[in-house]
Design a protein around this motif. Structure first.
Motif, PDB file in Angstrom:
ATOM      1  N   UNK A 122      27.173  58.643  33.230  1.00  0.00           N
ATOM      2  CA  UNK A 122      26.208  57.556  33.269  1.00  0.00           C
ATOM      3  C   UNK A 122      25.346  57.636  32.018  1.00  0.00           C
ATOM      4  N   UNK A 123      25.360  56.572  31.220  1.00  0.00           N
ATOM      5  CA  UNK A 123      24.691  56.570  29.923  1.00  0.00           C
ATOM      6  C   UNK A 123      23.476  55.646  29.972  1.00  0.00           C
ATOM      7  N   UNK A 124      22.317  56.203  29.595  1.00  0.00           N
ATOM      8  CA  UNK A 124      21.066  55.443  29.571  1.00  0.00           C
ATOM      9  C   UNK A 124      20.262  55.868  28.348  1.00  0.00           C
ATOM     10  N   UNK A 125      19.614  54.921  27.680  1.00  0.00           N
ATOM     11  CA  UNK A 125      18.758  55.212  26.538  1.00  0.00           C
ATOM     12  C   UNK A 125      17.599  56.118  26.966  1.00  0.00           C
ATOM     13  N   UNK A 126      17.212  57.058  26.080  1.00  0.00           N
ATOM     14  CA  UNK A 126      16.168  58.026  26.431  1.00  0.00           C
ATOM     15  C   UNK A 126      14.850  57.358  26.783  1.00  0.00           C
ATOM     16  N   UNK A 127      14.441  56.341  26.041  1.00  0.00           N
ATOM     17  CA  UNK A 127      13.181  55.673  26.350  1.00  0.00           C
ATOM     18  C   UNK A 127      13.198  55.066  27.748  1.00  0.00           C
ATOM     19  N   UNK A 128      14.351  54.534  28.152  1.00  0.00           N
ATOM     20  CA  UNK A 128      14.480  53.971  29.492  1.00  0.00           C
ATOM     21  C   UNK A 128      14.404  55.066  30.548  1.00  0.00           C
ATOM     22  N   UNK A 129      15.000  56.219  30.254  1.00  0.00           N
ATOM     23  CA  UNK A 129      14.921  57.341  31.197  1.00  0.00           C
ATOM     24  C   UNK A 129      13.476  57.799  31.376  1.00  0.00           C
ATOM     25  N   UNK A 130      12.744  57.900  30.261  1.00  0.00           N
ATOM     26  CA  UNK A 130      11.335  58.301  30.341  1.00  0.00           C
ATOM     27  C   UNK A 130      10.553  57.285  31.158  1.00  0.00           C
ATOM     28  N   UNK A 131      10.816  56.004  30.939  1.00  0.00           N
ATOM     29  CA  UNK A 131      10.115  54.953  31.696  1.00  0.00           C
ATOM     30  C   UNK A 131      10.414  55.081  33.183  1.00  0.00           C
ATOM     31  N   UNK A 132      11.676  55.283  33.523  1.00  0.00           N
ATOM     32  CA  UNK A 132      12.058  55.388  34.937  1.00  0.00           C
ATOM     33  C   UNK A 132      11.391  56.586  35.610  1.00  0.00           C
ATOM     34  N   UNK A 133      11.511  57.752  34.968  1.00  0.00           N
ATOM     35  CA  UNK A 133      11.018  58.972  35.592  1.00  0.00           C
ATOM     36  C   UNK A 133       9.494  59.024  35.643  1.00  0.00           C
TER      37      UNK A 133
END
Length: 207
Positions: free
Chosen positions: A113-124
């Motif tokens: 599962x591939x997600x941009x790091x900025x999006x991961x930070x936003x989600x978490x």
């Protein structure tokens, strides 16, 4: 269907693991569940693992791999499985491959599962938990801590992507959009729903 699910924290692995496994009729197996079952059941491996955890030390790979191997040998996993959270390192992946060969199996597919790091930070960092009637941010979900966790993932676990790509098993899935959209991409990468078999060489074969 014998599948490993890869992805950084916040990519939605837990959600997708349950949905995909349910759609394909195989158990979703997480290392967290395996550890809890062994520790609460006071198995020999569970007691060994608890000793390391109580001492604040990492559980050695040989104990973790043995737990996983025992779980994969259970009756419900004979038709297939979806592994979530294991392997985390290339040495663990190599041991998993050897364990599966001993059981007469191989992996059919590895989904990343591939997600941009900025999006991961936003989600978490937007996650909240209920404490004394108020929704608050978890201590390990502040943006700085999240980026440190993602850095550890990049160092330790991300190399598995290349390892499995070289083996011809990897399929990268864009883990953005709705849960249903991500699931559809993952199922498409696995082929049409239906029973599958895998020979000991690890090459997929539909049945």
């Amino acid at each position: 269907m014998r599948v490993v699910l890869l992805g950084p924290p916040g990519a939605g692995k837990g959600t997708q693991a349950q949905i995909i496994a349910g759609r394909r009729g195989v158990p979703a197996i997480s290392t967290g569940d395996i550890f809890r079952a062994n520790v609460s059941g006071q198995t020999e491996l569970g007691l060994l693992a608890k000793g390391f955890m109580d001492a604040g030390e990492l559980v050695p790979d040989e104990i973790t791999v043995s737990m996983v191997r025992d779980r994969l040998a259970e009756p419900d996993a004979k038709v297939g499985f979806l592994l979530d959270g294991f392997p985390r390192t290339i040495p663990q992946a190599e041991r998993l491959r050897s364990s599966l060969q001993e059981l007469g199996h191989g992996l059919d597919r590895v989904l990343e599962l591939v997600v941009d790091e900025d999006e991961l930070v936003r989600r978490l960092s937007s996650r909240r938990m209920l404490v004394d009637g108020q929704w608050v941010q978890r201590d390990d979900d502040d943006p700085e801590t999240v980026r440190r966790r993602l850095h550890v993932y990049q160092e330790q676990t991300a190399p598995l992507s290349g390892f499995y790509e070289t083996a011809g098993l990897l399929a990268r899935i864009a883990a953005v959009g709705s849960v249903e959209e991500v699931t559809a991409r993952a199922l498409a990468a696995l082929g049409q729903p239906g029973p599958e078999r895998s020979d000991p060489t690890g090459q997929p074969s539909a049945g």
